[in-house]
Design a protein around this motif. Sequence first.
Motif, mmCIF file in Angstrom:
data_model
loop_
_atom_site.group_PDB
_atom_site.id
_atom_site.type_symbol
_atom_site.label_atom_id
_atom_site.label_comp_id
_atom_site.label_asym_id
_atom_site.label_seq_id
_atom_site.Cartn_x
_atom_site.Cartn_y
_atom_site.Cartn_z
ATOM 1 N N GLU A 1 -1.637 -1.103 4.928
ATOM 2 C CA GLU A 1 -0.397 -1.870 5.027
ATOM 3 C C GLU A 1 0.766 -0.952 4.689
ATOM 4 N N VAL A 2 1.844 -0.998 5.491
ATOM 5 C CA VAL A 2 2.929 -0.032 5.324
ATOM 6 C C VAL A 2 4.280 -0.674 5.596
ATOM 7 N N ILE A 3 5.263 -0.290 4.790
ATOM 8 C CA ILE A 3 6.661 -0.682 4.979
ATOM 9 C C ILE A 3 7.475 0.585 5.216
ATOM 10 N N VAL A 4 8.376 0.555 6.194
ATOM 11 C CA VAL A 4 9.280 1.668 6.454
ATOM 12 C C VAL A 4 10.698 1.216 6.137
ATOM 13 N N ASP B 1 0.830 -1.215 0.000
ATOM 14 C CA ASP B 1 0.000 0.000 0.000
ATOM 15 C C ASP B 1 0.859 1.258 0.000
ATOM 16 N N VAL B 2 1.645 1.440 1.065
ATOM 17 C CA VAL B 2 2.474 2.638 1.215
ATOM 18 C C VAL B 2 3.865 2.225 1.661
ATOM 19 N N VAL B 3 4.869 2.791 1.015
ATOM 20 C CA VAL B 3 6.258 2.622 1.419
ATOM 21 C C VAL B 3 6.745 3.971 1.948
ATOM 22 N N LEU C 1 8.031 7.406 11.355
ATOM 23 C CA LEU C 1 7.392 6.460 12.275
ATOM 24 C C LEU C 1 5.986 6.911 12.651
ATOM 25 N N MET C 2 5.802 8.221 12.871
ATOM 26 C CA MET C 2 4.463 8.721 13.168
ATOM 27 C C MET C 2 3.529 8.471 11.992
ATOM 28 N N LEU C 3 4.021 8.684 10.784
ATOM 29 C CA LEU C 3 3.200 8.414 9.605
ATOM 30 C C LEU C 3 2.848 6.937 9.511
ATOM 31 N N ALA C 4 3.799 6.075 9.813
ATOM 32 C CA ALA C 4 3.523 4.637 9.791
ATOM 33 C C ALA C 4 2.411 4.284 10.781
ATOM 34 N N CYS C 5 2.465 4.891 11.969
ATOM 35 C CA CYS C 5 1.406 4.642 12.965
ATOM 36 C C CYS C 5 0.058 5.129 12.457
ATOM 37 N N GLU C 6 0.028 6.308 11.844
ATOM 38 C CA GLU C 6 -1.223 6.853 11.328
ATOM 39 C C GLU C 6 -1.806 5.953 10.250
ATOM 40 N N LEU C 7 -0.970 5.460 9.369
ATOM 41 C CA LEU C 7 -1.446 4.587 8.298
ATOM 42 C C LEU C 7 -1.972 3.274 8.847
ATOM 43 N N ARG C 8 -1.325 2.736 9.852
ATOM 44 C CA ARG C 8 -1.804 1.477 10.436
ATOM 45 C C ARG C 8 -3.136 1.691 11.149
ATOM 46 N N LEU C 9 -3.319 2.840 11.786
ATOM 47 C CA LEU C 9 -4.626 3.128 12.395
ATOM 48 C C LEU C 9 -5.715 3.168 11.340
ATOM 49 N N ALA C 10 -5.369 3.576 10.128
ATOM 50 C CA ALA C 10 -6.336 3.624 9.031
ATOM 51 C C ALA C 10 -6.504 2.272 8.346
ATOM 52 N N GLY C 11 -5.790 1.255 8.832
ATOM 53 C CA GLY C 11 -5.907 -0.074 8.246
ATOM 54 C C GLY C 11 -5.064 -0.272 7.004
ATOM 55 N N ALA D 1 3.299 -2.316 11.570
ATOM 56 C CA ALA D 1 4.122 -1.767 10.503
ATOM 57 C C ALA D 1 5.351 -2.652 10.298
ATOM 58 N N ASP D 2 5.776 -2.766 9.050
ATOM 59 C CA ASP D 2 6.953 -3.552 8.684
ATOM 60 C C ASP D 2 8.144 -2.606 8.609
ATOM 61 N N LEU D 3 9.017 -2.631 9.626
ATOM 62 C CA LEU D 3 10.177 -1.738 9.691
ATOM 63 C C LEU D 3 11.411 -2.495 9.219
ATOM 64 N N ARG D 4 12.097 -1.936 8.219
ATOM 65 C CA ARG D 4 13.251 -2.599 7.630
ATOM 66 C C ARG D 4 14.467 -1.673 7.740
#
Length: 494
Positions: A27-30, A4-6, A15-25, A118-121
């Motif tokens: 899928e996100v990779i950092v 969805d979003v990288v 990281l804050m953006l990753a949290c916001e995206l996960r709250l919205a359901g 969130a998938d943190l790499r």
Amino acid sequence: MLHDVVIAGAGPVGLMLACELRLAGTEVIVLEGRTEPAPGAASAHAPGVAINGGVIELLEMRGVMDDCRADGFEFPMAHFAHIWLDPSQLADRYPYNFSIPHARLVRRLTERARSLGADLRFGHRVRGVTQDRDTVEIRIGAPDGGDTVRGRYLVGCDGADSAVRQAAGIAFPGDEQPFHGTVGDFAVEPDDVLNQHLGAKEYPAGLFAVSPMAPGVVRVLTGEFGVEPPSRDGAPTPAEIQAAVRRIADVEFTSGEPTWSARWFNVTRLAERYRAGRVFLAGDAAHTHFPLGGQALSTGMDDAVNLGWKLGADLAGWAPEGLLDTYQAERRPIAEWACKTARAQVALLHPLTDLRDIIAEIVRFPDVNEYLVTMVGGTDTRYRFEGDGDAPHPLLGRRIPGVAAAGAVPELAVAWASGRGVLLDVSDDSDGRFDTTGWADRVSLVRSKPLPGLDADAVLLRPDGRVVWAARNGKAGDGPTEALTAWFGDPTAS
């Protein structure tokens, strides 16, 4: 695999953006080029030592601030160009800043992002970006030799030297003034001379500050105006930092090797645009300026909270037409203002003039103090919405007073922590005058007793806490239906 979003960059904004995206359901990779900091590291790659009222407000809203309290402490002070202000005079906002090393904030946000899925790499650095109408392809350098990741959207939160911004062809105009700063953490004994100089002070030659970081560790910061940096690469040596302290403040110290050190500069730049197709920018990748009062962090964190729910809405399929375009329209003017206010503070810091003494007297007036506290704290932001009219409700585009986010309304706190929109009804009328059934998957209806300082008896709040509709004295007009549709899309069929 199409994600969805990288996000490029695992600093506070990414990281804050990753949290916001996960709250919205979503899928996100950092992707983060640096290796993961060791748990509990006091200072790795993070010069900042405090957060201002704007960041506190966002962390409170998402229920993260409580986790941060063990890592720092409140202090009821703020400053404009190191001219001290009094936040405690603002009863309806957070009357304090919070001392916390930014590395510890990063650690808390890392834990939060992982807990949300969130998938943190780490060790994954962006090497190239290409995009077409529907996808973005990100070429990365990784510990195993490299890889390619594909996403529907890419957000560059990878700092002032953003590889994402450069790959997207977004110009970053601005300027750099002659200036050289150093910062380093030193292990010290209780009787070390540095402990006698805690705090920040201005000198004709520049800036010198000492801050406690941990038991037996202090952070030493210097800044010299009107000089060219001796180097732009590599960390400053202990001798270099000691020499700078001697030149600026005539202070001799001989503490041992720093556990971490870095250089900093006086650069002001603002991205020409915040979006190129499916690539967005946030934080220092979009704007950078002289670091004063935590404005860079609060501006970047607000970028993340503004963009996160909008990307989530788009990917969930309910975003109204043009919603993603409002990100640049709302956030770029705020960053431009932050750049201007930072420049104004630099002008008061160097050269030192009698004007500082005059400003120090003026800030004693309550209105001036409030203006500057909210400005440097990032709590004065107001978005201008299309159709506001000549005399919009004063709450439109703002967040409601901080007392509500601090837990005065438990149901509101729950809704905000989940990243939902909120229709808040604080009237005495309990006849069910508002119906949010068609938006129940996006908006919570919360009823409460009247709140101090809230000049409305009903407000519609976006997931980022911004008021987009308000009724006063029971006069709701056509009700919030138009605003619900404008910001949360068409209602679902019952």
